[in-house]
Design a protein around this motif. Structure first.
Motif, mmCIF file in Angstrom:
data_model
loop_
_atom_site.group_PDB
_atom_site.id
_atom_site.type_symbol
_atom_site.label_atom_id
_atom_site.label_comp_id
_atom_site.label_asym_id
_atom_site.label_seq_id
_atom_site.Cartn_x
_atom_site.Cartn_y
_atom_site.Cartn_z
ATOM 1 N N GLU A 110 0.953 -1.411 -0.134
ATOM 2 C CA GLU A 110 0.130 0.012 0.008
ATOM 3 C C GLU A 110 0.971 0.985 -0.143
ATOM 4 N N VAL A 111 0.102 2.433 -0.763
ATOM 5 C CA VAL A 111 1.368 3.419 -0.522
ATOM 6 C C VAL A 111 0.243 4.767 -0.164
ATOM 7 N N TYR A 112 0.951 5.659 0.433
ATOM 8 C CA TYR A 112 0.539 6.682 1.029
ATOM 9 C C TYR A 112 -0.184 7.441 -0.180
ATOM 10 N N PRO A 113 -1.908 7.766 0.019
ATOM 11 C CA PRO A 113 -2.073 8.591 -0.682
ATOM 12 C C PRO A 113 -1.694 10.165 -0.826
ATOM 13 N N GLU A 114 -1.719 10.709 -2.511
ATOM 14 C CA GLU A 114 -1.129 11.585 -3.240
ATOM 15 C C GLU A 114 -1.875 12.856 -2.947
ATOM 16 N N PHE A 115 -2.068 13.798 -2.935
ATOM 17 C CA PHE A 115 -3.062 14.839 -2.510
ATOM 18 C C PHE A 115 -2.501 16.394 -2.377
ATOM 19 N N GLU A 116 -3.881 17.530 -2.764
ATOM 20 C CA GLU A 116 -3.025 18.552 -2.681
ATOM 21 C C GLU A 116 -3.660 19.034 -1.633
ATOM 22 N N VAL A 117 -3.696 19.163 -0.398
ATOM 23 C CA VAL A 117 -4.333 19.942 1.181
ATOM 24 C C VAL A 117 -5.040 21.156 0.864
ATOM 25 N N LYS A 118 -6.281 20.936 1.292
ATOM 26 C CA LYS A 118 -6.749 22.615 1.070
ATOM 27 C C LYS A 118 -6.986 22.668 2.740
ATOM 28 N N GLY A 119 -7.119 23.771 2.499
ATOM 29 C CA GLY A 119 -7.119 24.611 4.223
ATOM 30 C C GLY A 119 -8.990 24.884 4.015
ATOM 31 N N ILE A 120 -9.700 25.989 5.232
ATOM 32 C CA ILE A 120 -10.520 25.778 5.658
ATOM 33 C C ILE A 120 -11.071 26.784 5.260
ATOM 34 N N GLU A 121 -10.328 28.033 4.569
ATOM 35 C CA GLU A 121 -11.256 29.336 4.633
ATOM 36 C C GLU A 121 -12.938 29.399 4.519
ATOM 37 N N GLY A 122 -13.108 30.462 5.065
ATOM 38 C CA GLY A 122 -14.616 30.384 5.565
ATOM 39 C C GLY A 122 -15.243 29.722 6.395
ATOM 40 N N ALA A 123 -14.777 28.033 6.400
ATOM 41 C CA ALA A 123 -15.597 27.663 7.364
ATOM 42 C C ALA A 123 -15.801 27.934 8.900
ATOM 43 N N LYS A 124 -17.479 27.284 8.581
ATOM 44 C CA LYS A 124 -17.960 28.219 10.289
ATOM 45 C C LYS A 124 -17.672 27.598 11.463
ATOM 46 N N LEU A 125 -16.895 28.132 12.754
ATOM 47 C CA LEU A 125 -16.359 27.265 13.931
ATOM 48 C C LEU A 125 -17.259 28.055 15.309
ATOM 49 N N SER A 126 -18.092 27.535 15.642
ATOM 50 C CA SER A 126 -18.417 28.178 17.292
ATOM 51 C C SER A 126 -17.862 27.855 18.240
ATOM 52 N N ARG A 127 -16.990 28.844 18.784
ATOM 53 C CA ARG A 127 -16.017 28.600 20.145
ATOM 54 C C ARG A 127 -16.768 29.105 21.126
ATOM 55 N N PRO A 128 -17.193 27.893 22.086
ATOM 56 C CA PRO A 128 -17.978 28.302 23.347
ATOM 57 C C PRO A 128 -17.422 29.336 24.619
ATOM 58 N N ARG A 129 -17.731 29.670 24.581
ATOM 59 C CA ARG A 129 -17.458 31.806 25.511
ATOM 60 C C ARG A 129 -18.338 31.464 27.301
ATOM 61 N N VAL A 130 -17.849 30.772 28.011
ATOM 62 C CA VAL A 130 -17.642 30.567 29.645
ATOM 63 C C VAL A 130 -17.315 31.407 30.269
ATOM 64 N N GLU A 131 -17.397 32.074 31.763
ATOM 65 C CA GLU A 131 -17.073 33.059 32.415
ATOM 66 C C GLU A 131 -17.355 31.581 33.586
ATOM 67 N N ILE A 132 -16.741 31.875 33.943
ATOM 68 C CA ILE A 132 -17.146 30.967 35.433
ATOM 69 C C ILE A 132 -17.213 31.856 36.585
ATOM 70 N N THR A 133 -18.488 31.527 36.870
ATOM 71 C CA THR A 133 -19.104 32.082 38.377
ATOM 72 C C THR A 133 -19.117 32.032 39.775
ATOM 73 N N ASP A 134 -18.989 32.748 40.890
ATOM 74 C CA ASP A 134 -19.297 32.291 41.953
ATOM 75 C C ASP A 134 -19.585 31.128 42.631
ATOM 76 N N ALA A 135 -21.043 31.098 41.308
ATOM 77 C CA ALA A 135 -21.995 29.791 42.092
ATOM 78 C C ALA A 135 -21.358 28.785 41.033
ATOM 79 N N ASP A 136 -20.556 28.622 40.495
ATOM 80 C CA ASP A 136 -20.181 27.556 39.621
ATOM 81 C C ASP A 136 -18.983 27.056 40.607
ATOM 82 N N VAL A 137 -18.407 27.926 41.406
ATOM 83 C CA VAL A 137 -17.387 27.293 42.270
ATOM 84 C C VAL A 137 -17.288 26.647 43.382
ATOM 85 N N ASP A 138 -18.825 26.993 43.797
ATOM 86 C CA ASP A 138 -20.240 26.370 44.884
ATOM 87 C C ASP A 138 -19.832 25.460 44.533
#
Length: 441
Positions: A110-138
Motif C-alpha cells: 500500500e502507498v500513501y495517498p497523493e493529494f494537495e491539501v486544502k485549507g478551511i477558508e470560510g468554514a464556520k466554527l463555534s467557540r464556547p464562551r464561558v465565564e466561571i461564576t461564583d456559583a460554579d465554584v460553590d
C-alpha cells in the motif's frame, strides 16, 4: 532489473521485479569464493577444495541467501525508481526462476495517498464562551465536601439524600436469580444507583421496617437474562443514616492541601483548576471542529495498514484503562468494529495535518515545547526531575514536538475560519449530559 507496477485499488500496488541471471550468478560466485577459502570438505584440506566441489556442497544454500538479499535491495531500488511511498513492510510472494537464471518476485504493498491539501477558508466554527461564576465554584466546593461526607444514624424515617443500610432478596416468578440478594448494603436514596423504583419504594421507611417492592428490570438492563422482567424484592431497612458534610472553613481547606490562605485560597485554587479544564476543553472543541472542516475539504483515501495499526493502538489503550497488561506485540481479543470509524478519522486527519505541516513548513516553537514539558511533568512527584528526564529522552521529545506541530497547524486552520463565540454556562459546556448540573448540585 525489470520492474512493472500494477494498480490495485486507490492505494494498492502490485510490484513485479525481475533480477537478471548474470547479477545473481555474479553474487553467488563471489560468495562461494569466500566460502571456499574456509570450507572444510571431507577429502580436502581446509580451503583447498576445488570450486566445483564447493559449489556442489554449498551452492544451493548460498543461492538462497543471495536471492533473499537481492530481493530486499532490488525491492528498495524499485520503490525508489517508481517513486512509490510504501505505508508498511511489503508482502513478498515466493518468486520464480527463469531459464536464463533470472529471478522474478512480486510484492503487494500500500502507498500513501497523493493529494494537495486544502485549507478551511470560510468554514464556520463555534467557540464556547464561558465565564466561571461564583456559583460554579460553590458547586465544585460542594462536590468536594460530599466526597468527604460521613454518615450518622438518624432516628427518623428515610428521606431523599439519606443512606439506608439494607438486606434484600429478589425473586422472579418466585424463583431466585444470580445476584438477587445482599446483606448490610448501603444505599443512598436519590442516587439512582439501582433499578428504577427501588429507591423510591424505600422513601419514608424506618429502621426495622420490611417492604415488598414490585418492580421491573429496565429493557436495556446490563444482564440480558433479566432485562424487561418483573421482579419482587423483599427489603429490610436495618438503619437510616443522614449525611454530615464538613464545614467550608479553613480546616477543610487544610484537608484539601491548602497550607496557607485558608478557604479563600481554596476557592482561588478551585477556580484556577476549573479555568485550566475549561481552556483545555474549549481548545479541544475548536480543534475537533477544525478537524471536521479539514476532512470535509479533503477527501482522502486511507491505507488499510494505517487504519489497522490505529485500531490496535486504541484496543491496547482500552485494555490499559482496565488495568490489563498489554505486551508490545500483542493483539487484544477485542472486536474491531467499535474502533473502525474513529481509527479511519484519526488516520485521515493525521495525513491531512502532516501534508499541511509540510506545505506550510511549520516548525515546533521552543516556547510551546517547554510549556508542554512543564505541563506533562506538573502532576508527577518531582516535576523538575521529570522535566529534565523528558528533555534528554529523544523519543519523548519527538512526540512532544509532534504534538506542538499539530497545535501550530490547528492555530493556522482556526485563523482561516470564521469563528463565532457561543455563550454557555460552565456546567452546560463541561458536563452537557447533566442537565442543569450547575443549578441542582
Amino acid at each position: 532489473m525489470q520492474v512493472s507496477v500494477e494498480q490495485k485499488g486507490p492505494l494498492g500496488r502490485r510490484l513485479t521485479v525481475t533480477i537478471p541471471g548474470d547479477r545473481i550468478e555474479q553474487e553467488v560466485s563471489k560468495r562461494l569464493e569466500g566460502v571456499g577459502r574456509n570450507a572444510k570438505i571431507k577429502g580436502f584440506r581446509p580451503g583447498k577444495a576445488p570450486a566445483k566441489v564447493v559449489r556442489q556442497q554449498y551452492g544451493a544454500a548460498v543461492r538462497e541467501d543471495v536471492l533473499a538479499d537481492l530481493v530486499r535491495s532490488h525491492y528498495a531500488e524499485a520503490v525508489q525508481d517508481q517513486d512509490l511511498s510504501p505505508v508498511a513492510a511489503p508482502e513478498v510472494e515466493v518468486g520464480t526462476s527463469g531459464e536464463d537464471g533470472s529471478y522474478t518476485f512480486t510484492v503487494e504493498l500500500e502507498v500513501y495517498p497523493e493529494f494537495e491539501v486544502k485549507g478551511i477558508e470560510g468554514a464556520k466554527l463555534s467557540r464556547p464562551r464561558v465565564e466561571i461564576t461564583d456559583a460554579d465554584v460553590d458547586t465544585i466546593l460542594d462536590r468536594l465536601r460530599k466526597q468527604h461526607q460521613h454518615w450518622h444514624e438518624a432516628e427518623r424515617a428515610a428521606a431523599d439524600g439519606d443512606q439506608v443500610i439494607i438486606d434484600f432478596e429478589g425473586r422472579i416468578d418466585g424463583e431466585p436469580f444470580e445476584g438477587n440478594s445482599a446483606t448490610d448494603m448501603p444505599l443512598v436514596l436519590g442516587s439512582g444507583s439501582v433499578i428504577p423504583g427501588f429507591e423510591d419504594g424505600l422513601a419514608g421507611a424506618k429502621a426495622g421496617e420490611t417492604r415488598t417492592l414490585d418492580l421491573k428490570f429496565p429493557e436495556d438492563y446490563g444482564k440480558q437474562e433479566l432485562a424487561g422482567k418483573p421482579v419482587q424484592f423483599e427489603v429490610t431497612v436495618k438503619r437510616v443514616e443522614e449525611s454530615h458534610m464538613p464545614d467550608l472553613d479553613d480546616d477543610f481547606a487544610a484537608r484539601m492541601g491548602i497550607e496557607e490562605g485558608g478557604i479563600e485560597r481554596l476557592r482561588e485554587k478551585v477556580r484556577e483548576n476549573m479555568q485550566n479544564e475549561l481552556d483545555t476543553r474549549v481548545r479541544t472543541e475548536l480543534e475537533g471542529q477544525a478537524g471536521d472542516a479539514l476532512l470535509e475539504a479533503n477527501k482522502i483515501d486511507v491505507p488499510e495498514a494505517l487504519v489497522e495499526e490505529e485500531i490496535l493502538r486504541q484496543q491496547r489503550a482500552v485494555m490499559r484503562q482496565f488495568g490489563i497488561e498489554v505486551e508490545p506485540d500483542s493483539h487484544p481479543d477485542l472486536p474491531r468494529e467499535p474502533f473502525v470509524e474513529k481509527a479511519e478519522r484519526r488516520v485521515r486527519l493525521g495525513l491531512a495535518l502532516s501534508k499541511l505541516i509540510e506545505r506550510e513548513q511549520f516548525s515546533p516553537e521552543p516556547e510551546r515545547i517547554e510549556r508542554k514539558i512543564e505541563s506533562f511533568a506538573a502532576d508527577t512527584a518531582d516535576p523538575a526531575t521529570q522535566a529534565r528526564a523528558m528533555r534528554t529522552d529523544n523519543n519523548v521529545m519527538r512526540q512532544i514536538e509532534s504534538l506542538v506541530l499539530e497545535e501550530v497547524a490547528y492555530d493556522w486552520l482556526i485563523d482561516q475560519a470564521n469563528v463565532e463565540d457561543e455563550p454557555k454556562g460552565f456546567f452546560d459546556f463541561i458536563e452537557p449530559e447533566k442537565d442543569g448540573a450547575g443549578e441542582n448540585e
